[in-house]
Design a protein around this motif. Sequence first.
Motif, short mmCIF file in Angstrom:
data_model
loop_
_atom_site.label_atom_id
_atom_site.label_comp_id
_atom_site.label_asym_id
_atom_site.label_seq_id
_atom_site.Cartn_x
_atom_site.Cartn_y
_atom_site.Cartn_z
N UNK A 5 0.87 -1.16 -0.10
CA UNK A 5 -0.04 -0.07 -0.06
C UNK A 5 0.89 1.08 -0.08
N UNK A 6 0.15 2.36 -0.24
CA UNK A 6 1.04 3.52 -0.21
C UNK A 6 1.40 4.21 0.98
N UNK A 7 2.63 4.96 0.89
CA UNK A 7 3.17 5.42 1.98
C UNK A 7 4.02 6.74 1.65
N UNK A 8 4.49 7.49 2.75
CA UNK A 8 5.63 8.24 2.50
C UNK A 8 6.75 7.80 3.24
N UNK A 9 7.66 7.49 2.65
CA UNK A 9 9.20 7.12 3.43
C UNK A 9 9.79 8.73 4.05
N UNK A 10 10.01 8.55 5.15
CA UNK A 10 10.51 9.76 6.08
C UNK A 10 11.83 9.50 6.73
N UNK A 11 13.01 10.46 6.53
CA UNK A 11 14.01 10.22 7.02
C UNK A 11 14.20 10.72 8.34
N UNK A 12 14.01 10.01 9.44
CA UNK A 12 13.88 10.31 10.75
C UNK A 12 15.47 10.88 11.46
N UNK A 13 16.62 10.28 10.72
CA UNK A 13 17.85 10.74 11.22
C UNK A 13 17.84 12.11 11.03
N UNK A 14 17.22 12.80 9.98
CA UNK A 14 17.15 14.18 9.98
C UNK A 14 16.25 14.93 10.79
N UNK A 15 15.02 14.53 11.00
CA UNK A 15 14.06 15.22 11.72
C UNK A 15 14.13 15.05 13.33
N UNK A 16 14.56 13.76 13.65
CA UNK A 16 14.36 13.36 15.20
C UNK A 16 15.15 14.71 15.97
N UNK A 17 16.63 15.08 15.57
CA UNK A 17 17.18 16.08 16.24
C UNK A 17 16.52 17.56 16.09
N UNK A 18 15.74 17.70 15.15
CA UNK A 18 14.88 18.76 15.06
C UNK A 18 13.57 18.90 15.89
N UNK A 19 13.11 17.95 16.35
CA UNK A 19 11.85 17.80 16.87
C UNK A 19 10.64 17.81 15.95
N UNK A 20 10.68 17.04 14.81
CA UNK A 20 9.73 17.31 13.90
C UNK A 20 9.14 16.01 13.20
N UNK A 21 9.51 14.88 14.19
CA UNK A 21 9.03 13.66 13.66
C UNK A 21 7.56 13.51 13.68
N UNK A 22 6.98 13.26 12.64
CA UNK A 22 5.52 13.03 12.41
C UNK A 22 4.74 11.93 13.32
N UNK A 23 3.59 11.96 13.67
CA UNK A 23 3.05 10.77 14.28
C UNK A 23 2.82 9.69 13.24
N UNK A 24 2.74 8.47 13.87
CA UNK A 24 2.81 7.45 12.81
C UNK A 24 1.47 7.53 12.03
N UNK A 25 0.36 8.19 12.54
CA UNK A 25 -0.81 8.25 11.86
C UNK A 25 -0.76 9.04 10.70
N UNK A 26 0.19 9.89 10.60
CA UNK A 26 0.51 10.98 9.63
C UNK A 26 -0.21 12.21 9.76
N UNK A 27 -0.36 12.89 8.77
CA UNK A 27 -1.21 14.53 8.83
C UNK A 27 -2.90 14.31 8.42
N UNK A 28 -3.46 15.09 9.15
CA UNK A 28 -4.96 15.12 9.03
C UNK A 28 -5.39 15.72 7.62
N UNK A 29 -4.47 16.60 7.05
CA UNK A 29 -4.67 17.39 5.69
C UNK A 29 -3.49 17.50 5.09
N UNK A 30 -3.60 17.73 3.79
CA UNK A 30 -2.44 18.30 2.85
C UNK A 30 -1.97 19.59 3.34
N UNK A 31 -2.66 20.33 3.89
CA UNK A 31 -2.37 21.92 4.32
C UNK A 31 -1.43 21.70 5.84
N UNK A 32 -1.76 20.45 6.55
CA UNK A 32 -0.89 20.20 8.09
C UNK A 32 0.17 19.67 7.17
#
Length: 454
Positions: free
Chosen positions: A174-201
């Motif tokens: 099924x479809x997914x976004x592959x997300x690089x957590x090595x980059x975003x963990x130090x930035x405090x921007x790891x998304x929830x495993x359920x993703x984003x409620x909207x494209x604007x978010x």
Amino acid sequence: MTISGRRRLAPPVLPASRRRGLRQVLAATATLALLATAACGGGSAGDQEPGAAPTTDSPVQLSVAWWGGPARAENTEKVLELYKKSHPNVSFTTQWQGYSGYYDKINTSAAGRNAPDIIQIDNRALREYANKGLIADLNPWAGKTLKVDQIDPKLLGTGKVDDKLYALPLASNTQALAVDTTVIEPLGLVPPETGWASWDEFGTWAAQVTTATGGKVWGTRDESANLSAFEYWLRQNGKELYDGQKPGFTAADATAWLDLWAKLRDSGAASPAEVAQPANAGDISKNTVATKQTVATFSYDNQLTELAKATDHKLMLVPLPGPAEGAYARPSQFFTAYAGGKNVATAVDVINFFVNDPEAGAILGTERGLPPNDQVSAAILPSFSEQLKYVAAYDDRVTSQAGDTPPVPAQGDSQIVQLLISAAENAGFGRQSTSDSAAEFFSQTTSALERASS
């Protein structure tokens, strides 16, 4: 086209990329015309009666073709070797490559009546290949050589055209976004495993990533050229990519899609067109997460295995933004048998082995996707690596909320892939407005589907 009573004008000079895209579409059309001629009267079982038992008591050589990376090649070769252990008279020649140009090579060999005996295809080529008579009707083997009782009927149905079984799913994904957590963990921007409620978010998050990295890494790749992502978005808006042999969307829908990505590029959330373009053909080695140019990119969940091998960064899977109905469980690839092969029955037996043998399933893992055979899946899941278990858990979570699997794509779908790439690149590089690119894409799509079915 020359119109009676009008003076024929010199053709306009198109930008180089549009000329290139048009040449690719015309070349594909011409090759498929040759394919149709070569496959005329196809659908037979080569030198055998449909449904005949496999012939392995005397030497048999089969050719097998697939696309994918080195990991897929290694796993596929191992399964073929495993089959040979119990069928020593069967030998294989193999050919594999990246996705780009794969179908061109298959079409050319089919036009010369020399297609591989076993051909990996995806659902975007299924209707076309079935209607051209290139691949064999597998119904006569179903329930005999070909065991189908442990495959979910909905998944099995994705290999059917007009109630005839032409292809067996090798796996589902099924479809997914592959997300690089090595980059975003130090930035405090790891998304929830359920993703984003909207494209604007999602856009807000991606812009924050780009800003936090100082513009060194973009939040997301520009996916405007990705037909699968466009299909996902259409489904979220209550539409499908196709309505039979017509577009299931309007020019206004296509404009809204291109506008969405133009807004993401303008805000800095999405990569510029020149960064996105190398990956538009689908080569996983050029994926912008693998090349560390973006934090997120469209993927299928099974591709995590290959992506993870292409980078030393840690990755996670996140659903695409917006309503879960956009997702669906899909056949990641099929194996099909060349209708003109000399030993279709043995080819079918090999296909059955890939799908239904537990040892084969253990070797294949989830690189192509989750095993389609429920018993095989249950048997091998405990032996999966933590990464494979993670992929399986993601797939279960997303598909439990997903929408219905759409019908087999329209004939001519492979041309629509290239048409969207051309339209998205024209808009992304500023050669056309989004509305003009979308209008041209819709018009060309309508015409291409009409031609494909005529």
